[in-house]
Motif scaffolding. Structure first.
Motif, short mmCIF file in Angstrom:
data_model
loop_
_atom_site.label_atom_id
_atom_site.label_comp_id
_atom_site.label_asym_id
_atom_site.label_seq_id
_atom_site.Cartn_x
_atom_site.Cartn_y
_atom_site.Cartn_z
N ILE A 1 39.93 135.95 23.36
CA ILE A 1 39.61 135.02 24.27
C ILE A 1 38.72 133.91 23.07
CG2 ILE A 1 37.70 134.31 26.12
CD1 ILE A 1 37.95 137.30 27.02
N SER A 2 39.20 132.49 23.14
CA SER A 2 38.36 131.51 22.65
C SER A 2 37.68 130.91 23.52
CB SER A 2 39.48 130.33 22.02
OG SER A 2 39.08 129.52 21.34
N PHE A 3 36.26 131.01 23.07
CA PHE A 3 35.23 130.62 24.00
C PHE A 3 35.10 129.25 24.31
CE2 PHE A 3 30.66 129.80 25.24
CZ PHE A 3 30.52 131.12 26.20
N VAL A 4 35.05 128.75 25.62
CA VAL A 4 34.97 127.39 25.94
C VAL A 4 33.40 127.07 26.39
CG1 VAL A 4 35.43 125.55 27.27
CG2 VAL A 4 37.17 127.18 26.57
N ALA A 5 32.43 126.22 25.49
CA ALA A 5 31.27 126.10 25.93
C ALA A 5 31.19 125.32 27.43
CB ALA A 5 30.52 125.49 25.05
N PRO A 6 30.34 125.97 28.32
CA PRO A 6 30.12 125.09 29.58
C PRO A 6 29.43 123.78 29.59
CG PRO A 6 28.63 126.93 29.78
CD PRO A 6 29.57 126.91 28.11
N ARG A 7 29.11 123.18 30.60
CA ARG A 7 28.29 121.85 30.60
C ARG A 7 27.07 122.09 31.42
NH1 ARG A 7 29.77 120.06 26.47
NH2 ARG A 7 28.56 118.02 27.03
N ILE A 8 27.01 123.34 32.04
CA ILE A 8 25.71 123.74 32.38
C ILE A 8 25.32 125.11 31.57
CG2 ILE A 8 24.24 124.67 34.26
CD1 ILE A 8 26.02 122.99 36.13
N ASP A 9 24.22 125.27 31.01
CA ASP A 9 24.13 126.32 30.30
C ASP A 9 24.13 127.64 31.03
OD1 ASP A 9 20.65 127.07 30.33
OD2 ASP A 9 21.22 125.07 30.98
N VAL A 10 24.54 128.79 30.21
CA VAL A 10 24.87 129.96 30.89
C VAL A 10 23.42 130.56 31.25
CG1 VAL A 10 25.44 132.25 30.48
CG2 VAL A 10 26.77 130.37 29.57
N LEU A 11 22.33 130.40 30.72
CA LEU A 11 21.09 131.03 31.30
C LEU A 11 20.60 130.40 32.46
CD1 LEU A 11 18.66 132.74 30.69
CD2 LEU A 11 17.64 131.04 29.15
N GLU A 12 20.51 128.90 32.73
CA GLU A 12 20.35 128.46 33.82
C GLU A 12 21.16 128.91 35.01
OE1 GLU A 12 18.50 125.35 36.36
OE2 GLU A 12 17.95 126.36 34.56
N ALA A 13 22.69 128.83 34.80
CA ALA A 13 23.58 129.42 35.67
C ALA A 13 23.20 130.76 36.10
CB ALA A 13 25.01 129.26 35.04
N TYR A 14 22.72 131.86 35.21
CA TYR A 14 22.52 133.24 35.58
C TYR A 14 21.23 133.42 36.32
CZ TYR A 14 20.76 137.84 34.66
OH TYR A 14 20.49 139.04 34.51
N TYR A 15 20.31 132.77 35.82
CA TYR A 15 18.96 132.77 36.29
C TYR A 15 18.79 132.09 37.91
CZ TYR A 15 13.84 132.69 36.99
OH TYR A 15 12.66 132.85 37.26
N ARG A 16 19.79 130.89 38.25
CA ARG A 16 19.88 130.19 39.39
C ARG A 16 20.88 130.69 40.46
NH1 ARG A 16 14.66 128.43 39.30
NH2 ARG A 16 14.20 126.90 37.62
N ASP A 17 21.85 131.63 39.67
CA ASP A 17 22.85 132.10 40.59
C ASP A 17 23.85 131.00 40.96
OD1 ASP A 17 24.44 134.30 41.51
OD2 ASP A 17 23.70 134.16 43.40
N ILE A 18 24.20 130.42 39.89
CA ILE A 18 24.98 129.14 39.68
C ILE A 18 26.52 129.46 39.74
CG2 ILE A 18 25.70 126.78 39.24
CD1 ILE A 18 22.78 126.25 38.38
N HIS A 19 27.43 129.52 40.74
CA HIS A 19 28.54 130.10 40.55
C HIS A 19 29.50 129.46 39.61
CE1 HIS A 19 27.70 133.65 42.89
NE2 HIS A 19 27.22 132.79 43.66
#
Length: 564
Positions: free
Chosen positions: A388-406
């Motif tokens: 898997i070649s990782f693709v960086a998101p445009r919202i940071d993963v930590l914010e998405a995890y903490y705020r439960d952003i799908h």
């Protein structure tokens, strides 16, 4: 303000403090520097290259307010600092934060815990860390001392890379065309290329030493893309620490240090003048360990000078460095690293494991329409973990995890390769070259005892890979060449005194096994510290879930996280 036992930020956040709180201001701005007969503007911190050294005692809390006065987005990572429960200040762009935009600022809270020795800080956005970096020195806690005689003085030695071109444009061009990035034009020691490069002799870094004294060299490899051999003419070096953890001392003629790693070395100034002459000047030098066959590397050598007090200005003696392709020397050096494992510096190696994760490491290709890219076969260069070649998101993963952003990331990073083959064999089928692209993470339960086997491959190019895990140091319990054998290789593990590191070298066409206990909840990046491989997707994210009780739970975010 500071209260006994706590630091209060903006009246909202409380962090436990074991020692004291120190404050730094980092001003990111462009400044003109001349190297190799060329003058160019580079990103600096407080106008310095390398940047300022942060000093702390074990257990301290450091507040660093970063003011971005440059024309680039920026983040700062505190490399090797575990940041207990505090990924909000870890720094990787779009993993634990969005970048600090030009004209704005952000205050990082750096929580030191068990680290003691040398670490470093660097930009973790774009290729800005080429010039935005500096040392972190974590001294023993007050009332304690080193596990070796206290040195007379300490000397930071920061190894780096220099491009005459704009380094941001170097990676932009590479990603646009799909080819490899332009090689660096020089290596540096404390920001200076040294005598062997044009127009550089006058700026060569010099360290004055006194006969009979012992010096602690705090060595950081801040280079972007090259592992380095380092030596000092006429002197042996005694390794006493790596990645802010003490090691059993051993003497060596040279070290091999990968990007991301730090090493603490004792230097005895024991070269007596011959016949009372005063010609005691010695080069320290660094050159690339280029492990991959057929892959170009910077073949230059950087130098600095160890100069005895009252010595003459005669030409310094030059050290003997291993050849650039000397994998045997690199391997033998790395194999000598062992944790001190003493009463005052105990270790806690997991003797059993709850979860084993096997990860293949590969340099790959991505198909280009009509073979229009400048990588191999007209395709685009890429890299991957477990295909898997990782693709960086445009919202940071930590914010998405903490705020439960799908929709920001998936949780499908696999616990083993999607298929098995002779990973280190020659003439591998081209069909194996092409990974999928995705933003996949791995979720771990709190307090899981993890063994991670990092398996190198010979896809496109077999080479040494320095793999760095944020939020954790880990025990390197095993290492070998060829394909990992889960039935035979664990019997050869070192579970007594393995080195405790945050950046592990996975040998060319070989494997390394690490162990740690997942007791630091949060979102933590893992990636190759060769910057070109990180840019190509050789990275992933581990999310460690909360445990039971307040000391096993992620801290809340500070109120001023940079917006996306």
């Amino acid at each position: 303000m500071q209260l006994f036992g706590f630091v209060v930020l903006c009246g909202l956040l409380a962090f436990p403090v074991l020692a004291m709180t120190r404050h730094y201001d980092f001003v990111i701005k462009e400044a003109s520097y001349t190297r190799l007969c060329h003058t160019k503007k580079i990103l600096t911190v407080n106008g310095q290259f390398p940047g300022p050294t942060i000093e702390a005692e074990k257990g301290d809390t450091i507040l660093v307010r970063v003011h971005n006065l440059a024309g680039y987005n920026i983040t700062i990572h505190w490399h090797g600092v575990e940041q207990p429960r505090n990924p909000w200040s870890d720094g990787p762009e779009y993993i634990t934060q969005c970048p600090i935009q030009p004209g704005t600022n952000f205050t990082y809270t750096i929580l030191f815990s068990e680290e003691e020795g040398t670490l470093w800080w660097h930009a973790h956005s774009d290729w800005n860390r080429a010039t935005v970096h500096g040392a972190i020195i974590v001294h023993p806690r007050r009332g304690t001392t080193y596990p070796f005689p206290k040195p007379y003085k300490e000397i930071p030695i920061i190894l780096g890379e220099w491009w005459t071109a704009n380094v941001s444009e170097v990676i932009e061009d590479a990603l646009r065309t799909g080819g490899g990035p332009k090689l660096s034009d020089a290596f540096t020691i404390n920001g200076q290329p040294g005598d062997l490069y044009n127009c550089s002799k006058s700026g060569t870094f010099k360290a004055l030493v006194e006969y009979g004294k012992t010096y602690l060299l705090r060595v950081v490899n801040a280079a972007l893309n090259e592992e380095l051999f380092f030596a000092i003419a006429g002197h042996q070096l005694t390794v006493v620490g790596t990645d802010a953890s003490y090691t059993k001392p051993f003497t060596t003629e040279f070290i091999m240090i990968t990007p991301g790693q730090t090493m603490d070395l004792l230097l005895e100034a024991n070269q007596q003048s011959v016949n009372n002459s005063t010609n005691n000047r010695y080069y320290m030098a660094a050159s690339a360990y280029a492990s991959a066959n057929g892959v170009a590397s910077d073949n230059t050598t950087t130098t600095a000078i160890i100069e005895y007090i009252n010595s003459s200005t005669t030409r310094p003696q030059f050290p003997s460095l291993p050849a650039s392709n000397d994998t045997d020397s690199a391997t033998k050096f790395t194999a000598k690293l062992r944790s001190l494992a003493s009463k005052d510096h105990p270790i806690h190696v997991p003797q059993t494991i709850d979860e084993r994760i096997i990860i293949t490491i590969a340099v790959n290709e991505i198909l280009c329409p009509n073979h229009s890219c400048q990588g191999p076969d007209g395709n685009r260069l890429a890299a991957s973990l477990n295909n898997i070649s990782f693709v960086a998101p445009r919202i940071d993963v930590l914010e998405a995890y903490y705020r439960d952003i799908h929709g920001v990331y998936g949780t499908g990073f696999p616990s083993e390769p999607p298929f098995y083959f002779n990973f280190t064999g020659d003439n591998l089928p081209k069909s194996l070259l092409f990974p999928k692209t995705a933003t996949e993470v791995r979720v771990l339960e709190y307090n899981t005892s993890v063994e991670m086997v990092l398996q190198g491959t010979n896809l496109l190019a077999g080479l040494n890979h320095p793999i760095h895990l944020h939020g954790y140091s880990f025990y390197v319990v095993g290492r070998g060449f060829g394909n990992y054998d889960k039935d035979k290789d664990p019997a050869k593990y070192n579970l007594v005194d393995p080195p405790f590191e945050n950046t592990v070298t996975v040998p060319k066409n070989g494997w390394a096994a690490i162990r740690f206990r997942a007791t630091n909840p949060g979102v933590w990046f893992m990636h190759c510290h060769l910057e070109r491989h990180l840019s190509w997707g050789m990275d992933t994210v581990f999310i460690v879930k909360n445990g039971v009780g307040p000391q096993a739970r992620l801290l809340p975010p500070p109120p001023n996280m940079p917006p996306c």
